[in-house]
Scaffold this motif. Structure first.
Motif, PDB file in Angstrom:
ATOM      1  N   ALA A  18      -8.648  11.236   5.978  1.00 59.92           N
ATOM      2  CA  ALA A  18      -8.525   9.831   5.611  1.00 59.92           C
ATOM      3  C   ALA A  18      -8.624   8.659   6.927  1.00 59.92           C
ATOM      4  CB  ALA A  18      -7.426   9.437   4.705  1.00 59.92           C
ATOM      5  N   ALA A  22     -11.813   6.144   7.216  1.00 61.74           N
ATOM      6  CA  ALA A  22     -11.395   4.606   7.098  1.00 61.74           C
ATOM      7  C   ALA A  22     -11.682   3.854   8.309  1.00 61.74           C
ATOM      8  CB  ALA A  22      -9.917   4.524   7.004  1.00 61.74           C
ATOM      9  N   LYS A 193     -11.595  -4.747  -1.348  1.00 61.89           N
ATOM     10  CA  LYS A 193     -11.789  -3.243  -1.444  1.00 61.89           C
ATOM     11  C   LYS A 193     -12.207  -3.083  -2.653  1.00 61.89           C
ATOM     12  CE  LYS A 193      -7.766  -2.114   1.579  1.00 61.89           C
ATOM     13  NZ  LYS A 193      -6.081  -1.417   1.770  1.00 61.89           N
ATOM     14  N   ASP A 198     -13.025   1.842   1.150  1.00 56.35           N
ATOM     15  CA  ASP A 198     -12.585   2.664   2.598  1.00 56.35           C
ATOM     16  C   ASP A 198     -12.652   1.589   3.668  1.00 56.35           C
ATOM     17  OD1 ASP A 198     -12.329   4.746   0.867  1.00 56.35           O
ATOM     18  OD2 ASP A 198     -14.420   5.498   1.209  1.00 56.35           O
ATOM     19  N   ASP A 200      -9.492   0.291   6.555  1.00 56.23           N
ATOM     20  CA  ASP A 200      -8.254   0.017   6.827  1.00 56.23           C
ATOM     21  C   ASP A 200      -7.808  -1.307   7.373  1.00 56.23           C
ATOM     22  OD1 ASP A 200      -9.433   0.181   9.412  1.00 56.23           O
ATOM     23  OD2 ASP A 200      -8.394   1.910  10.101  1.00 56.23           O
TER      24      ASP A 200
END
Length: 469
Positions: A18, A22, A193, A198, A200
């Motif tokens: 992940a 991201a 989002k 995806d 961060d």
């Protein structure tokens, strides 16, 4: 390795994956997310379906008909019936198809423009609010410094308790502004989002935006209205479609030949033996002389020279029918032709309704041109005026940041910290006003880009800068 350690390992791999996937949200990723929007995908499918070739239509209708004459099942009629196209209907169909294809394409451009506007509006709001939050944080620090200085001056001759109370009230208001900034930024991130799930962090920097000087220079000559504006293009395509539809409906009234049919009449001899009177009056009803076999004359007592019109032999012939179908093959076929008589039908009413729809579409097109022309001109003038106001605020901020204003305050106030804090606060407030002016400018600018059709162009990467060319 036990199950617990295996679960921890898998969880760590998932977390690393992940983290690797991201990435910061960029302007490019936000613009590219439009193509994945369900609204645009549906619009693309609709446009693709409308663009498909309907093929060549040779006739309007073709049907196979069957008729059973009586439940004796001795007579069967088969017919292939064709309804030809009306005169001029083929070219009218092509024009309607092309105009409908252009209309769906214009609708897709409008959908893309609205979706792109939503993303730029939300992203610009996030960028501007982030700049606002930074200035609010500095203003809050100025208020805290003022409270600290007032506490230090408590008990002196220059101390005023009302100043301290006002500073405490201002601290509460500034703290509320900071909470509002954090809430607005969090809500903006959640909305971003929903389009690009995806990421961060948010990497929307101000380098993507044009400067105020570039905006003023790009809009000083105004923007000329043309048919490439999505709303105008959509209204024009709708008008062309209504015209093509009206022309097609008028062409449908030229179907003077209702249908042409070719059939075959079948008689089953085995069933005709049981029902000999089925064809009695069709075999030789107008014959002058009998032309039957010798057995027939023996049975009836008639001679070959006897007339069959009004005598006993003729009446007897009506009931003595041959038990076989003695027609020739060419006589078993028949042709059916129907011609429409265009008297007192509803074509005039359809023409009037089509004319009204056509005029309504033309009115919508003219309204779209007039409305967009006014909106575009007004927005261009407002943006240029706001840019001039922005420059005044920024000149004051630059003067403060250069230190000239601080020196003036220091010389006149003897380096009074409260006056220095007031000068700092004044500069920050001017900076905040300039940021809010930027918000008003970009708010109008992206609406202007939506009207002009820059957002509808899928090949453009940076629409904010491309709109100035």
């Amino acid at each position: 390795m036990n199950k617990f350690s295996l679960k921890l390992t898998l969880a760590g791999v998932a977390a690393l994956s992940a983290t690797a996937v991201a990435a910061p949200l960029t302007w490019e990723a936000l613009v590219e997310s439009v193509d994945k929007d369900p609204v645009l995908q549906t619009s693309k499918k609709r446009s693709e379906v409308a663009a498909q070739d309907p093929g060549t239509k040779l006739w309007d209708n073709l049907e196979f008909r069957y008729q059973l004459d009586g439940f004796s099942f001795a007579k069967h009629d088969f017919e292939l019936r064709l309804k030809p196209k009306a005169f001029g209907l083929g070219s009218a169909d092509r024009q309607q198809h092309e105009s409908h294809r252009d209309y769906q394409k214009a609708r897709m451009a409008v959908d893309r423009s609205y979706l792109m506007y939503d993303r730029y509006e939300r992203a610009l709001r996030y960028v501007i609010r982030r700049k606002t939050a930074e200035v609010d944080r500095q203003l809050y620090q100025v208020v805290l410094d003022r409270i600290e200085v007032l506490h230090l001056k408590a008990g002196s001759e220059t101390f005023n308790s009302q100043d301290l109370i006002a500073a405490l009230e201002q601290e509460s208001a500034r703290r509320a502004e900071l909470l509002g900034d954090s809430t607005a930024l969090r809500d903006a991130e959640l909305k971003l989002k929903s389009w690009v799930p995806d990421f961060d962090s948010v990497g929307l920097d101000t380098s993507w935006l044009p400067t105020m000087d570039e905006l003023a220079k790009g809009l000083q000559d105004g923007i000329a209205l043309n048919d490439q504006f999505p709303e105008v293009q959509k209204a024009k395509a709708k008008m062309d479609y209504e015209r093509a539809k009206s022309k097609r409906d008028l062409s449908k009234g030229n179907d003077y030949i209702s249908h042409i049919g070719v059939g075959y009449s079948l008689r089953i001899e085995s069933l005709m033996k049981e029902y000999k009177d089925l064809e009695a009056k069709d075999i030789r009803p107008n014959a002058k002389y009998a032309d039957y076999s010798d057995d027939w004359f023996d049975k009836t007592g008639c001679s070959s020279s006897t007339y069959l019109d009004d005598n006993v032999c003729g009446r007897t012939a009506e009931f003595l029918v041959p038990d076989y179908d003695n027609r020739q093959l060419k006589d078993k076929f028949f042709v059916n032709l129907a011609v429409r008589l265009p008297f007192f039908d509803d074509n005039n009413g359809n023409a009037l309704r089509n004319q009204v729809d056509e005029l309504d579409a033309e009115s919508d097109y003219l309204d779209a041109v007039r409305s967009l022309n006014q909106k575009v001109s007004r927005l261009s003038e407002e943006i240029v005026a706001l840019v001039a106001q922005w420059k005044v605020q920024k000149e004051f901020v630059e003067k403060v940041n250069a230190g000239n204003l601080f020196e003036d305050f220091a010389q006149s106030a003897g380096a009074d910290p409260l006056l220095l804090l007031r000068a700092r606060e004044s500069a920050l407030e001017s900076d905040l006003k300039a940021i809010r002016l930027e918000s008003d400018i970009f708010e109008r600018y992206i609406i202007l880009l939506q009207y002009t059709g820059i957002f509808a162009n899928p090949s453009v990467k940076n629409h904010l800068r491309e709109g100035l060319k």
